[in-house]
Design a protein around this motif. Sequence first.
Motif, PDB file in Angstrom:
ATOM      1  N   LEU A   6       0.969  -0.637   0.190  1.00  0.00           N
ATOM      2  CA  LEU A   6       0.117   0.159   0.122  1.00  0.00           C
ATOM      3  C   LEU A   6       0.837   1.363   0.014  1.00  0.00           C
ATOM      4  CD1 LEU A   6      -3.010  -0.704   2.229  1.00  0.00           C
ATOM      5  CD2 LEU A   6      -2.678  -0.868  -0.095  1.00  0.00           C
ATOM      6  N   GLN A   7       1.715   0.872   0.562  1.00  0.00           N
ATOM      7  CA  GLN A   7       2.239   2.144   0.624  1.00  0.00           C
ATOM      8  C   GLN A   7       3.493   2.713  -1.182  1.00  0.00           C
ATOM      9  OE1 GLN A   7       6.136   0.930   3.959  1.00  0.00           O
ATOM     10  NE2 GLN A   7       6.102   3.322   3.768  1.00  0.00           N
ATOM     11  N   ASP A  83       3.760   7.271   4.360  1.00  0.00           N
ATOM     12  CA  ASP A  83       4.442   7.836   2.854  1.00  0.00           C
ATOM     13  C   ASP A  83       5.910   6.911   2.480  1.00  0.00           C
ATOM     14  OD1 ASP A  83       3.067   9.907   2.312  1.00  0.00           O
ATOM     15  OD2 ASP A  83       3.696  11.261   3.200  1.00  0.00           O
ATOM     16  N   VAL A  84       6.794   6.893   1.911  1.00  0.00           N
ATOM     17  CA  VAL A  84       7.868   6.261   1.945  1.00  0.00           C
ATOM     18  C   VAL A  84       8.875   7.103   1.990  1.00  0.00           C
ATOM     19  CG1 VAL A  84       9.120   5.216   0.057  1.00  0.00           C
ATOM     20  CG2 VAL A  84       6.913   4.464   0.046  1.00  0.00           C
ATOM     21  N   SER A  88      14.293   7.451  -0.655  1.00  0.00           N
ATOM     22  CA  SER A  88      15.100   6.333  -0.719  1.00  0.00           C
ATOM     23  C   SER A  88      15.814   5.508  -1.972  1.00  0.00           C
ATOM     24  CB  SER A  88      14.183   5.191   0.047  1.00  0.00           C
ATOM     25  OG  SER A  88      12.910   5.536  -0.390  1.00  0.00           O
ATOM     26  N   PRO A  89      16.039   4.123  -2.213  1.00  0.00           N
ATOM     27  CA  PRO A  89      16.098   3.535  -3.436  1.00  0.00           C
ATOM     28  C   PRO A  89      14.829   3.088  -4.072  1.00  0.00           C
ATOM     29  CG  PRO A  89      17.976   2.954  -1.570  1.00  0.00           C
ATOM     30  CD  PRO A  89      16.656   4.002  -0.940  1.00  0.00           C
ATOM     31  N   GLU A  90      13.776   3.074  -2.661  1.00  0.00           N
ATOM     32  CA  GLU A  90      12.349   2.691  -3.336  1.00  0.00           C
ATOM     33  C   GLU A  90      11.332   3.586  -3.833  1.00  0.00           C
ATOM     34  OE1 GLU A  90      13.929  -0.020  -0.112  1.00  0.00           O
ATOM     35  OE2 GLU A  90      14.016   2.173  -0.186  1.00  0.00           O
ATOM     36  N   HIS A  91      12.019   4.998  -2.740  1.00  0.00           N
ATOM     37  CA  HIS A  91      10.680   5.897  -3.400  1.00  0.00           C
ATOM     38  C   HIS A  91      11.586   6.331  -4.567  1.00  0.00           C
ATOM     39  CE1 HIS A  91      10.035   9.949  -3.986  1.00  0.00           C
ATOM     40  NE2 HIS A  91       9.347  10.347  -3.544  1.00  0.00           N
ATOM     41  N   GLN A  92      12.703   6.749  -4.858  1.00  0.00           N
ATOM     42  CA  GLN A  92      13.121   6.478  -5.864  1.00  0.00           C
ATOM     43  C   GLN A  92      12.878   5.872  -7.605  1.00  0.00           C
ATOM     44  OE1 GLN A  92      15.154   9.863  -6.891  1.00  0.00           O
ATOM     45  NE2 GLN A  92      14.345   8.892  -8.909  1.00  0.00           N
TER      46      GLN A  92
END
Length: 156
Positions: A6-7, A83-84, A88-92
């Motif tokens: 879900l994030q 929020d992410v 972060s690598p996940e965000h990017q």
Amino acid sequence: MAITALQAAKLACSTSGWTLTNLQLQKILYIAHMLHTGRHGEPLVSDEAFEAWGYGPVLPVVYQHVSAFGDRPIKNVFHRVPDVSWGSPEHQIIVDAVERLSRMNPYRLVEITHEPVGAWHRNYFPGAKGIDIPQEDVVAEYKQRFPDAERAEQRV
């Protein structure tokens, strides 16, 4: 550090300006997951496996959370989802995937995830439901799609 399904969905939808449909969201999240897994050796999404459904890889918890929108753009139904972490690598990887893929025809995204080199193709059986796509198949797909990336890592 992996994030929840879900994030990931909340970030993808907000990055798109709330224009993604469920079909687009699922395919973009899968592609981001495959890239992250291949590059970092760990899954993008930690709390749920992608499943092989008729239109490609699906995160069931995300599907259930946004299914009321049908084929219309998903609105913000993620109010209590954290929020992410920015940068972060996940965000990017999610932001990059949305920016590159969100304008693509949704059925082209389906075609991409259905290609024979893909993990979905190895695990989908018509009529079957609830078949998890194993992480090792996701890694194998990354290596098939990006063989030069593995060679570059070996040179380092």
